[in-house]
Motif scaffolding. Structure first.
Motif, mmCIF file in Angstrom:
data_model
loop_
_atom_site.group_PDB
_atom_site.id
_atom_site.type_symbol
_atom_site.label_atom_id
_atom_site.label_comp_id
_atom_site.label_asym_id
_atom_site.label_seq_id
_atom_site.Cartn_x
_atom_site.Cartn_y
_atom_site.Cartn_z
ATOM 1 N N SER A 238 0.833 -1.199 0.000
ATOM 2 C CA SER A 238 0.000 0.000 0.000
ATOM 3 C C SER A 238 0.869 1.250 0.000
ATOM 4 O O SER A 238 0.596 2.220 -0.724
ATOM 5 C CB SER A 238 -0.924 0.017 1.221
ATOM 6 N N ARG A 239 1.934 1.211 0.803
ATOM 7 C CA ARG A 239 2.849 2.357 0.866
ATOM 8 C C ARG A 239 3.557 2.553 -0.481
ATOM 9 O O ARG A 239 3.682 3.672 -0.969
ATOM 10 C CB ARG A 239 3.869 2.155 1.984
ATOM 11 N N ASP A 240 4.011 1.461 -1.060
ATOM 12 C CA ASP A 240 4.683 1.536 -2.363
ATOM 13 C C ASP A 240 3.743 2.098 -3.429
ATOM 14 O O ASP A 240 4.159 2.895 -4.278
ATOM 15 C CB ASP A 240 5.182 0.149 -2.792
ATOM 16 N N TYR A 241 2.484 1.673 -3.368
ATOM 17 C CA TYR A 241 1.507 2.144 -4.356
ATOM 18 C C TYR A 241 1.251 3.639 -4.188
ATOM 19 O O TYR A 241 1.197 4.383 -5.172
ATOM 20 C CB TYR A 241 0.201 1.366 -4.213
ATOM 21 N N LEU A 242 1.125 4.079 -2.939
ATOM 22 C CA LEU A 242 0.895 5.499 -2.675
ATOM 23 C C LEU A 242 2.098 6.329 -3.128
ATOM 24 O O LEU A 242 1.928 7.435 -3.654
ATOM 25 C CB LEU A 242 0.615 5.718 -1.193
ATOM 26 N N GLU A 243 3.291 5.794 -2.933
ATOM 27 C CA GLU A 243 4.494 6.488 -3.398
ATOM 28 C C GLU A 243 4.466 6.658 -4.920
ATOM 29 O O GLU A 243 4.849 7.703 -5.456
ATOM 30 C CB GLU A 243 5.752 5.725 -2.980
ATOM 31 N N SER A 244 3.998 5.637 -5.623
ATOM 32 C CA SER A 244 3.940 5.710 -7.090
ATOM 33 C C SER A 244 2.905 6.726 -7.565
ATOM 34 O O SER A 244 3.048 7.324 -8.635
ATOM 35 C CB SER A 244 3.627 4.327 -7.679
ATOM 36 N N ILE A 245 1.869 6.950 -6.752
ATOM 37 C CA ILE A 245 0.840 7.928 -7.095
ATOM 38 C C ILE A 245 1.322 9.337 -6.782
ATOM 39 O O ILE A 245 1.201 10.257 -7.601
ATOM 40 C CB ILE A 245 -0.465 7.650 -6.314
ATOM 41 N N ARG A 246 1.904 9.527 -5.603
ATOM 42 C CA ARG A 246 2.334 10.863 -5.185
ATOM 43 C C ARG A 246 3.615 11.291 -5.887
ATOM 44 O O ARG A 246 3.775 12.465 -6.230
ATOM 45 C CB ARG A 246 2.526 10.905 -3.667
ATOM 46 N N TRP A 247 4.528 10.345 -6.081
ATOM 47 C CA TRP A 247 5.832 10.655 -6.683
ATOM 48 C C TRP A 247 6.080 9.778 -7.917
ATOM 49 O O TRP A 247 6.946 8.896 -7.900
ATOM 50 C CB TRP A 247 6.945 10.429 -5.664
ATOM 51 N N PRO A 248 5.372 9.983 -8.997
ATOM 52 C CA PRO A 248 5.538 9.133 -10.187
ATOM 53 C C PRO A 248 6.936 9.204 -10.794
ATOM 54 O O PRO A 248 7.372 8.270 -11.467
ATOM 55 C CB PRO A 248 4.486 9.679 -11.154
ATOM 56 N N ASP A 249 7.662 10.313 -10.536
ATOM 57 C CA ASP A 249 9.014 10.473 -11.085
ATOM 58 C C ASP A 249 10.095 10.339 -10.020
ATOM 59 O O ASP A 249 11.229 10.777 -10.219
ATOM 60 C CB ASP A 249 9.133 11.844 -11.767
ATOM 61 N N GLY A 250 9.743 9.725 -8.887
ATOM 62 C CA GLY A 250 10.718 9.561 -7.809
ATOM 63 C C GLY A 250 10.386 10.429 -6.617
ATOM 64 O O GLY A 250 9.722 11.473 -6.747
ATOM 65 N N ALA A 251 10.847 10.010 -5.436
ATOM 66 C CA ALA A 251 10.516 10.700 -4.183
ATOM 67 C C ALA A 251 11.002 12.148 -4.166
ATOM 68 O O ALA A 251 12.061 12.478 -4.703
ATOM 69 C CB ALA A 251 11.112 9.938 -3.006
ATOM 70 N N ILE A 252 10.206 13.001 -3.539
ATOM 71 C CA ILE A 252 10.525 14.421 -3.362
ATOM 72 C C ILE A 252 10.371 14.747 -1.885
ATOM 73 O O ILE A 252 9.414 14.298 -1.243
ATOM 74 C CB ILE A 252 9.571 15.302 -4.195
ATOM 75 N N CYS A 253 11.300 15.514 -1.339
ATOM 76 C CA CYS A 253 11.241 15.856 0.085
ATOM 77 C C CYS A 253 9.919 16.546 0.408
ATOM 78 O O CYS A 253 9.536 17.529 -0.233
ATOM 79 C CB CYS A 253 12.410 16.754 0.469
ATOM 80 N N ALA A 254 9.240 16.043 1.410
ATOM 81 C CA ALA A 254 7.949 16.601 1.804
ATOM 82 C C ALA A 254 8.097 17.930 2.535
ATOM 83 O O ALA A 254 7.109 18.626 2.757
ATOM 84 C CB ALA A 254 7.208 15.606 2.697
ATOM 85 N N HIS A 255 9.351 18.286 2.889
ATOM 86 C CA HIS A 255 9.589 19.523 3.632
ATOM 87 C C HIS A 255 10.085 20.663 2.749
ATOM 88 O O HIS A 255 9.613 21.793 2.863
ATOM 89 C CB HIS A 255 10.598 19.269 4.749
ATOM 90 N N CYS A 256 11.035 20.377 1.846
ATOM 91 C CA CYS A 256 11.638 21.441 1.027
ATOM 92 C C CYS A 256 11.467 21.224 -0.466
ATOM 93 O O CYS A 256 11.958 22.024 -1.271
ATOM 94 C CB CYS A 256 13.115 21.598 1.370
ATOM 95 N N GLN A 257 10.816 20.126 -0.859
ATOM 96 C CA GLN A 257 10.545 19.798 -2.263
ATOM 97 C C GLN A 257 11.799 19.450 -3.067
ATOM 98 O O GLN A 257 11.765 19.437 -4.295
ATOM 99 C CB GLN A 257 9.794 20.946 -2.960
ATOM 100 N N SER A 258 12.904 19.159 -2.386
ATOM 101 C CA SER A 258 14.130 18.759 -3.078
ATOM 102 C C SER A 258 14.005 17.329 -3.599
ATOM 103 O O SER A 258 13.394 16.473 -2.951
ATOM 104 C CB SER A 258 15.331 18.856 -2.131
ATOM 105 N N LYS A 259 14.607 17.083 -4.768
ATOM 106 C CA LYS A 259 14.626 15.731 -5.333
ATOM 107 C C LYS A 259 15.865 14.963 -4.893
ATOM 108 O O LYS A 259 15.991 13.769 -5.188
ATOM 109 C CB LYS A 259 14.573 15.801 -6.858
ATOM 110 N N ASN A 260 16.733 15.657 -4.164
ATOM 111 C CA ASN A 260 17.970 15.043 -3.689
ATOM 112 C C ASN A 260 17.691 14.299 -2.381
ATOM 113 O O ASN A 260 17.992 14.789 -1.287
ATOM 114 C CB ASN A 260 19.045 16.113 -3.489
#
Length: 299
Positions: free
Chosen positions: A14-36
Motif C-alpha cells: 500500500s505504501r509503495d503504491y501510494l508512493e507511485s501515485i504521489r511521486w511518479p518520477d521519484g521521491a521528493i522531500c515533503a519539507h523542502c521539495q528537493s529531489k535530492n
C-alpha cells in the motif's frame, strides 16, 4: 487495481503504491521539495522513511508527511480501500458502512470519510467552468412543510453549476437571491461561457456579463427544453445528490453539507473514468490537505 486487488494489499504494498501515485518520477522531500533524497535502510526503510540530502533541510519523511494521512493511526491499506469504496460508490458510502467494511470504529470511519471528501475539494480558480454551463438550485435536507420548491421549510438551498459534458461545482447557499446565485456564477464560470437556467428571477441580467448570453427555459409553463436550451444535466446531478443524501446518508447536517457536495461533484466530474482511475485521481489530491478532527466537527 480493482476492489479485490486493493483489499489484498499488504501495508508495504500500500505504501509503495501510494508512493507511485504521489511521486511518479521519484521521491521528493515533503519539507523542502528537493529531489535530492534517499531511502533509508534497515527498519526505517521498512517503514518507508526517506532522508533529504539538501544541506538546508536534512529532514526525514515518509509518503504520508504533508498529506491528509499524516498522524493517522489507521493503516494505509485501509485508507486505500476506503478511497476505493467511496470513489466507486455512485451514491456515496456512509460512515456506518465504512465502519463495518473496514473493521474500525464509527468515529474513525466518520472522520476518514470527511478527510476523503476534503481531498475532493476543488480549487476555485483552477477549475473554472467554461462553454455551456447550466445553473440550477434545489433544496436538500429535512421534509418540506407547505409548498414544494424554493422556500421549502427546514431544507438547505444548494446551487449547482454544470459544464456540459464536463465538471460540476455545487455548494450550499444561504438564500436563492440574485446576490448569492449570480455570485456563484461569477466566481466559477469564465466570461466566455453561455449560461442556461430556468425562469427564476434571481438570474435575470446575468447574460450581460457572458459572451454566450443567458438562455432560459420556463419550467413554470411546462417547458423543459427548447432545442439546446435546457438544464437537464443540472437536474440529473441533483437527482444523484438527493438519492445519496436520502438513501445512503439519510441525514446530512447543514454545517457538513458542503463536504457532501464536494464528494458528489468530484465523482460527477470523473463519471466517465473507471473506478480505479477515479480512486487514483482522488489520491493525487491528498497532498497539502490536512483536516483536524476539531475542524471537521465544527465546520
Amino acid at each position: 487495481m480493482n476492489l479485490i486487488e486493493v483489499a489484498k494489499l499488504t501495508e508495504k504494498e500500500s505504501r509503495d503504491y501510494l508512493e507511485s501515485i504521489r511521486w511518479p518520477d521519484g521521491a521528493i522531500c515533503a519539507h523542502c521539495q528537493s529531489k535530492n533524497v534517499s531511502r533509508l535502510g534497515g527498519k526505517a526503510g521498512e517503514k518507508g522513511q526517506f532522508k533529504c540530502k539538501n544541506k538546508e533541510c536534512r529532514k526525514k519523511f515518509t509518503v504520508t508527511v504533508g498529506t491528509l494521512f499524516a498522524d493517522s493511526h489507521i493503516p494505509l491499506s485501509k485508507w486505500l480501500l476506503a478511497f476505493h469504496l467511496v470513489c466507486s460508490s455512485k451514491k456515496g458510502m456512509s460512515a456506518h458502512q465504512l465502519h463495518r467494511e473496514l473493521g474500525i470504529t464509527y468515529k474513525s470511519a466518520w472522520f476518514m470519510a470527511h478527510r476523503i471528501r476534503y481531498a475532493m475539494t476543488q480549487e476555485p480558480l483552477s477549475t473554472m467552468l467554461t462553454g455551456t454551463v447550466e445553473v440550477d438550485e434545489t433544496y436538500v435536507g429535512g421534509k418540506s412543510k407547505g409548498k414544494r420548491g424554493r422556500g421549502a421549510d427546514k431544507k438547505t438551498p444548494v446551487v449547482a453549476l454544470v459544464e456540459r459534458n464536463g465538471k460540476v461545482k455545487s455548494k450550499p447557499v444561504k438564500r436563492v437571491t440574485a446576490k448569492e446565485l449570480k455570485g456563484a456564477i461569477r466566481e466559477n464560470v469564465t466570461t466566455e461561457s453561455t449560461i442556461m437556467t430556468d425562469e427564476w428571477p434571481s438570474y435575470k441580467g446575468i447574460g450581460k456579463e457572458y459572451e454566450g448570453g443567458h438562455h432560459v427555459v420556463n419550467h413554470g409553463q411546462g417547458e423543459y427544453a427548447r432545442g439546446d436550451v435546457n438544464t437537464n444535466s443540472a437536474e440529473s446531478y441533483f437527482a444523484l445528490l438527493k438519492r445519496g443524501v436520502n438513501g445512503t446518508f439519510h441525514h446530512v447536517s447543514e454545517k457538513h453539507l458542503h463536504r457532501y457536495c464536494d464528494e458528489f461533484s468530484f465523482r460527477w466530474g470523473h463519471r466517465k473514468d473507471k473506478d480505479s482511475e477515479r480512486r487514483d485521481a482522488a489520491l493525487k489530491l491528498i497532498e497539502g490537505r490536512r483536516l483536524l478532527y476539531k475542524k471537521s466537527d465544527n465546520s
